[in-house]
Scaffold this active site. Sequence first.
Site, PDB file in Angstrom:
ATOM      1  N   HIS A 161       0.833  -1.213   0.000  1.00  0.00           N
ATOM      2  CA  HIS A 161       0.000   0.000   0.000  1.00  0.00           C
ATOM      3  C   HIS A 161       0.864   1.259   0.000  1.00  0.00           C
ATOM      4  O   HIS A 161       1.924   1.305   0.612  1.00  0.00           O
ATOM      5  CB  HIS A 161      -0.995   0.000   1.156  1.00  0.00           C
ATOM      6  CG  HIS A 161      -0.416   0.127   2.527  1.00  0.00           C
ATOM      7  ND1 HIS A 161      -0.196   1.346   3.132  1.00  0.00           N
ATOM      8  CD2 HIS A 161      -0.043  -0.802   3.430  1.00  0.00           C
ATOM      9  CE1 HIS A 161       0.295   1.156   4.340  1.00  0.00           C
ATOM     10  NE2 HIS A 161       0.407  -0.145   4.550  1.00  0.00           N
ATOM     11  N   ASP A 203       6.433   2.049   6.382  1.00  0.00           N
ATOM     12  CA  ASP A 203       5.167   1.330   6.295  1.00  0.00           C
ATOM     13  C   ASP A 203       4.275   2.122   5.343  1.00  0.00           C
ATOM     14  O   ASP A 203       3.740   3.167   5.747  1.00  0.00           O
ATOM     15  CB  ASP A 203       4.542   1.232   7.693  1.00  0.00           C
ATOM     16  CG  ASP A 203       3.121   0.736   7.701  1.00  0.00           C
ATOM     17  OD1 ASP A 203       2.703   0.089   6.729  1.00  0.00           O
ATOM     18  OD2 ASP A 203       2.413   1.010   8.701  1.00  0.00           O
ATOM     19  N   GLU A 255      -5.159   1.211   2.711  1.00  0.00           N
ATOM     20  CA  GLU A 255      -4.914   0.212   3.743  1.00  0.00           C
ATOM     21  C   GLU A 255      -4.941   0.787   5.148  1.00  0.00           C
ATOM     22  O   GLU A 255      -5.428   0.147   6.078  1.00  0.00           O
ATOM     23  CB  GLU A 255      -3.563  -0.473   3.478  1.00  0.00           C
ATOM     24  CG  GLU A 255      -3.332  -1.739   4.279  1.00  0.00           C
ATOM     25  CD  GLU A 255      -2.707  -1.492   5.648  1.00  0.00           C
ATOM     26  OE1 GLU A 255      -2.666  -2.428   6.460  1.00  0.00           O
ATOM     27  OE2 GLU A 255      -2.255  -0.349   5.905  1.00  0.00           O
ATOM     28  N   GLU A 256      -4.417   1.998   5.336  1.00  0.00           N
ATOM     29  CA  GLU A 256      -4.300   2.559   6.685  1.00  0.00           C
ATOM     30  C   GLU A 256      -5.650   2.812   7.350  1.00  0.00           C
ATOM     31  O   GLU A 256      -5.715   2.989   8.566  1.00  0.00           O
ATOM     32  CB  GLU A 256      -3.483   3.855   6.658  1.00  0.00           C
ATOM     33  CG  GLU A 256      -2.002   3.669   6.339  1.00  0.00           C
ATOM     34  CD  GLU A 256      -1.218   2.938   7.424  1.00  0.00           C
ATOM     35  OE1 GLU A 256      -1.802   2.612   8.473  1.00  0.00           O
ATOM     36  OE2 GLU A 256      -0.031   2.690   7.218  1.00  0.00           O
ATOM     37  N   ASP A 307       3.883  -6.094   3.714  1.00  0.00           N
ATOM     38  CA  ASP A 307       3.692  -4.911   4.555  1.00  0.00           C
ATOM     39  C   ASP A 307       4.883  -4.840   5.502  1.00  0.00           C
ATOM     40  O   ASP A 307       5.965  -5.321   5.173  1.00  0.00           O
ATOM     41  CB  ASP A 307       2.345  -4.997   5.281  1.00  0.00           C
ATOM     42  CG  ASP A 307       1.748  -3.632   5.571  1.00  0.00           C
ATOM     43  OD1 ASP A 307       2.506  -2.719   5.966  1.00  0.00           O
ATOM     44  OD2 ASP A 307       0.526  -3.468   5.423  1.00  0.00           O
TER      45      ASP A 307
END
Length: 344
Positions: free
Chosen positions: A65, A183, A217-218, A238
């Site tokens: 992501h 991330d 995604e977050e 990830d």
Amino acid sequence: MMNTLDYLVKLTNIPSPTGYTKEIMKYIFDEVKKLGYKPAYTNKGAVLVTLNGKDDDKHRIITAHLDTLGAMVRAIKPSGRLKIDLIGGFTYNSIEGENCKIHVTKNNKVIEGTILLHQTSVHVYRNSGTIERNQQNIEVRIDEKVNNEKETRELGIEVGDFISFDPRTVILDNGFIKSRHLDDKISAAIMLNLLKEYKNNNVLLPQTTHFYFSNNEEIGYGANSNIPEKVVEYLAIDMGAMGDDQQTDEYTVSICVKDASGPYHYELRNHLVELSKKNNIPYKLDIYPYYGSDASAAIRAGFDIKHALIGAGVESSHSYERSHVDSINATEKLVDVYLKSNIL
């Protein structure tokens, strides 16, 4: 020629808080197209790239992501400073003192600022060190001559404007990488580099494989749609979570056996372990207690797939993060040998 670390630096320096990802997804789309592929946008703005394999009956999909933590303007204070609303799961203290950018919707300008505690000055506020860091006390100091709400609004700033954090990306000679948003921009950089390597070396994978660059995604749903019908295996790339009781470190690839969504597919994670052993890839098995991935979002959406999660070890996740080139290399190697292996 770009490599994984070059891609990582490029990606971390493109602001992309969840909901404000058009620029970075365009970069991904253009870069993949330049490599000779035919990428496609999803309706949500993610980018999907398909590599035809020897076997087209059963497909694989891998994801990373590009959306990151960030904030939005919640309110403009009488002082002209900004109250913020958080995007993603992180604490206010992790962004205190951080430089930021306000992305002004009204005029497409970018205005610099700093995220600070309202009661920062120890010469004025006796409780500066102990007061709670929360939405009421954390604010954005704008780097413009503004002293009230009217002057801030005259800059074009309005509720709902996105705020991105300065990544402060640093690559040290000893292999450590410090930056916000490792991330999950490490994983996206790995995927870009593998796409480049496969194209340059005319690699034909055993299975038709989809590279899915997701952008939500977050906030929990990520790559949970647009999964081709023939996909039977789903690998989310990830970050590996580090901390007390964790085995994950910054020098190996982390293979997740369970996160907040539950266990990952037993046979598929064992396949990843066996590939690691066979190819001398350093790895650690781990549980991430407060975590969800693109793969777990797809499972929740009802897809009948085997799902797995791996990633480079990231220290101080959702803050000013750190990893090491050893972990990035181990992760990239495992993704590569996995994609070149036979499907379960």
